[in-house]
Design a protein around this motif. Sequence first.
Motif, PDB file in Angstrom:
ATOM      1  N   SER A  19      43.151 -42.934   0.668  1.00  0.00           N
ATOM      2  CA  SER A  19      43.812 -44.112   0.107  1.00  0.00           C
ATOM      3  C   SER A  19      43.240 -44.394  -1.267  1.00  0.00           C
ATOM      4  CB  SER A  19      43.550 -45.316   0.996  1.00  0.00           C
ATOM      5  OG  SER A  19      44.326 -45.222   2.142  1.00  0.00           O
ATOM      6  N   PHE A  20      44.102 -44.873  -2.146  1.00  0.00           N
ATOM      7  CA  PHE A  20      43.658 -45.195  -3.488  1.00  0.00           C
ATOM      8  C   PHE A  20      43.768 -46.699  -3.712  1.00  0.00           C
ATOM      9  CE2 PHE A  20      45.206 -40.825  -3.751  1.00  0.00           C
ATOM     10  CZ  PHE A  20      44.038 -40.217  -4.190  1.00  0.00           C
ATOM     11  N   VAL A  21      42.729 -47.288  -4.224  1.00  0.00           N
ATOM     12  CA  VAL A  21      42.781 -48.727  -4.504  1.00  0.00           C
ATOM     13  C   VAL A  21      43.381 -48.987  -5.878  1.00  0.00           C
ATOM     14  CG1 VAL A  21      40.955 -49.487  -2.950  1.00  0.00           C
ATOM     15  CG2 VAL A  21      40.357 -48.666  -5.225  1.00  0.00           C
ATOM     16  N   ILE A  22      43.289 -48.000  -6.759  1.00  0.00           N
ATOM     17  CA  ILE A  22      43.970 -48.092  -8.059  1.00  0.00           C
ATOM     18  C   ILE A  22      44.782 -46.815  -8.227  1.00  0.00           C
ATOM     19  CG2 ILE A  22      43.720 -48.168 -10.582  1.00  0.00           C
ATOM     20  CD1 ILE A  22      41.065 -49.626 -10.211  1.00  0.00           C
ATOM     21  N   SER A  23      46.023 -46.983  -8.634  1.00  0.00           N
ATOM     22  CA  SER A  23      46.875 -45.837  -8.877  1.00  0.00           C
ATOM     23  C   SER A  23      47.808 -46.182 -10.036  1.00  0.00           C
ATOM     24  CB  SER A  23      47.680 -45.533  -7.602  1.00  0.00           C
ATOM     25  OG  SER A  23      48.611 -44.523  -7.854  1.00  0.00           O
ATOM     26  N   PRO A  45      39.755 -43.579  -5.558  1.00  0.00           N
ATOM     27  CA  PRO A  45      39.687 -43.547  -4.093  1.00  0.00           C
ATOM     28  C   PRO A  45      38.968 -44.768  -3.528  1.00  0.00           C
ATOM     29  CG  PRO A  45      38.706 -41.566  -5.068  1.00  0.00           C
ATOM     30  CD  PRO A  45      38.916 -42.542  -6.166  1.00  0.00           C
ATOM     31  N   GLU A  46      39.404 -45.166  -2.345  1.00  0.00           N
ATOM     32  CA  GLU A  46      38.772 -46.284  -1.644  1.00  0.00           C
ATOM     33  C   GLU A  46      37.307 -45.926  -1.333  1.00  0.00           C
ATOM     34  OE1 GLU A  46      40.916 -47.131   1.915  1.00  0.00           O
ATOM     35  OE2 GLU A  46      40.584 -49.287   1.693  1.00  0.00           O
ATOM     36  N   ASN A  47      36.454 -46.940  -1.371  1.00  0.00           N
ATOM     37  CA  ASN A  47      35.028 -46.809  -1.029  1.00  0.00           C
ATOM     38  C   ASN A  47      34.213 -45.947  -1.992  1.00  0.00           C
ATOM     39  OD1 ASN A  47      35.463 -48.350   1.312  1.00  0.00           O
ATOM     40  ND2 ASN A  47      36.172 -46.519   2.378  1.00  0.00           N
ATOM     41  N   SER A  48      34.725 -45.769  -3.202  1.00  0.00           N
ATOM     42  CA  SER A  48      33.961 -44.971  -4.167  1.00  0.00           C
ATOM     43  C   SER A  48      33.296 -45.886  -5.198  1.00  0.00           C
ATOM     44  CB  SER A  48      34.895 -43.991  -4.895  1.00  0.00           C
ATOM     45  OG  SER A  48      35.890 -44.705  -5.607  1.00  0.00           O
ATOM     46  N   ILE A  49      32.309 -45.330  -5.895  1.00  0.00           N
ATOM     47  CA  ILE A  49      31.845 -45.977  -7.128  1.00  0.00           C
ATOM     48  C   ILE A  49      32.402 -45.110  -8.242  1.00  0.00           C
ATOM     49  CG2 ILE A  49      29.897 -46.651  -8.560  1.00  0.00           C
ATOM     50  CD1 ILE A  49      28.304 -47.326  -6.228  1.00  0.00           C
ATOM     51  N   PHE A  50      33.390 -45.623  -8.913  1.00  0.00           N
ATOM     52  CA  PHE A  50      34.186 -44.833  -9.844  1.00  0.00           C
ATOM     53  C   PHE A  50      33.825 -45.224 -11.271  1.00  0.00           C
ATOM     54  CE2 PHE A  50      37.756 -43.361 -12.212  1.00  0.00           C
ATOM     55  CZ  PHE A  50      38.411 -42.389 -11.456  1.00  0.00           C
ATOM     56  N   ALA A  51      33.315 -44.265 -12.029  1.00  0.00           N
ATOM     57  CA  ALA A  51      32.945 -44.548 -13.427  1.00  0.00           C
ATOM     58  C   ALA A  51      34.095 -44.193 -14.352  1.00  0.00           C
ATOM     59  CB  ALA A  51      31.714 -43.742 -13.794  1.00  0.00           C
TER      60      ALA A  51
END
Lengths: 335, 247
Positions: A19-23, A45-51
């Motif tokens: 699942s993606f929280v931002i798309s 992606p959900e539950n990630s720390i995305f830089a």
Amino acid sequence: MVRPRVQSPRGDSQTSQQSFVISTQDLGKTYGDVAALSSLNLRVPENSIFAFLGPNGAGKTTTIKLLVGLTRPTSGSGTVLGYDIVRNSNEVRRGVGYLAQHPKFYKEMTARETMRFAARFYFKGPRDKIEERIEHLLSIVELDEKSDRPIEGFSGGEMQRLGIAQAQINYPELLILDEPAAGLDPEGREDVLKIMESLRSESTIFYSTHILDDVQRVSDTVAILNKGHMIAQAPISQLLAGSEGVAYALTLEGNTQKAYARLSEEPWVTGITEKKVKDKTQWVVTVSDDSMAKKKILRTVMADDTVDVLDFGLKQYELEEIFMKMVEDSNNVTQ
Amino acid sequence: MSRSKAFEPVIETGWRMGFSNLARKELKAWFGTSAWWQQALMWTGALGLFSSIGFQEPETGLMIFYIMAFIFPSIAVLVVATGTILEEKDSGSAAWVLSKPVSRTAFVLAKLLPNSLNIAVSMVLIPGLVVFLLAVLFGAAPNILAFYVSLIPVIMWQMFLLFLTVCLGTFFEKAGSVVWLPIIFIFFGANLGMNTTIGPFGPWGLLTVATGISTGTGFSVYPLIITIVVLVALGAAAIWRFSRHEF
């Protein structure tokens, strides 16, 4: 609140169940004739720390403002937590926590009053629960001692920590932080990174930065933006593995000319990059056949008595190298 | 998200979203601090002083009060109104608030309505009460009901300046571009209102309405109706523009 889920599109390299929280789909923003952002296709992606990485002026803040509804796209579309960023911006803002690059609150308020003010946008009560939540968050960001002082006298680091605390007040599924550690001294930066790591279990964290050390330390997925264009998006381990296949690093002393020529003739060697550091020579040897390389690189080089091998191993890419190369390549393409 | 179920959620939706919290903040920033009584004290002193000079002639004292009430507190209204939207846009606090579940309509209305109340209490009603007591002291007391009704047009005038300044603040980024028009109205509004041709056809006519109510000499309702229409139009224009503002 049950929110719509955005699944990985068919053919995406991510697993289809992710699942993606931002798309975003070809998201763009122009100011007059200037394109601040072009055709951005971002998947967080959900539950990630995305830089969200990029040099100054790359379009990072513009993207974040588009996501939280502070500005409107001129092309494309996007969803946050499954909600359209234009049509359902109110729902987006209910579900996310946001920290601006230079957070500005009402300076006459104390830290506690700022937290109460932020909380009242989401919760009416019970009052004791709200106060408990405020106390908890202020202690996480270590502002509990200063909670009743007007924020006018707060340092940059304290303001940033308060910003993270207020962004977390509504138990957001997604925390969007714009340059959370920029402009802070090393201690302040360390504090912010620790807080981010501690919040990982509660929210997906999407943050923009240009500080590469921080990215490598806390993130698991990275997107690189340059001049409004996305030039890479991948898990950090994949990015660090390098884009040029397997490579070996050697540090040599002596006359390397013959060894260079001999190694270059090997069919499994695809390239040798040479760099002189004082009286030593560093090579990065890219190969097409890893098993052959393992067996033969060292033997081939050491066959020459005039060369001493000081160091040998698989090349470990630093994010900075990857970043600089990608930005450089991207600049060359756009010129 | 499940942890947030222990809380009672705010249920404001649509254009009302965030209004009660924002309105509460504006009222607290005024009545919860010294701002309300400092402003009340300042304008009570100024209006009381000027009016008492003229109370030897009952109608002159009241006339001075109305003219001064149309000019002096208006300057403070201008300062409050400029700060309320222009500074928030400039400083980034507006962007912070709007990153919460807040509608832009609610943001603008929370600037207009609570500040109208703040201004009415501190800059018109309290000074008005003191001026009335002074008039009683000087033996020039007007009809109390008529006097207090006459303060409504004075409040509407201050609201006109507040709405105008906030509206201009949504269109422009610099204080200079915002304040010039309200300043013209502050200093020339009374003159315009006394002009027999255009006097009744704008908010500037509210001065003659106020004196007409207080003295019982009659007045035109046009300034009242036109001002209400103008307030609605300025509020709508401010909301329209602010909804399109990009941070």
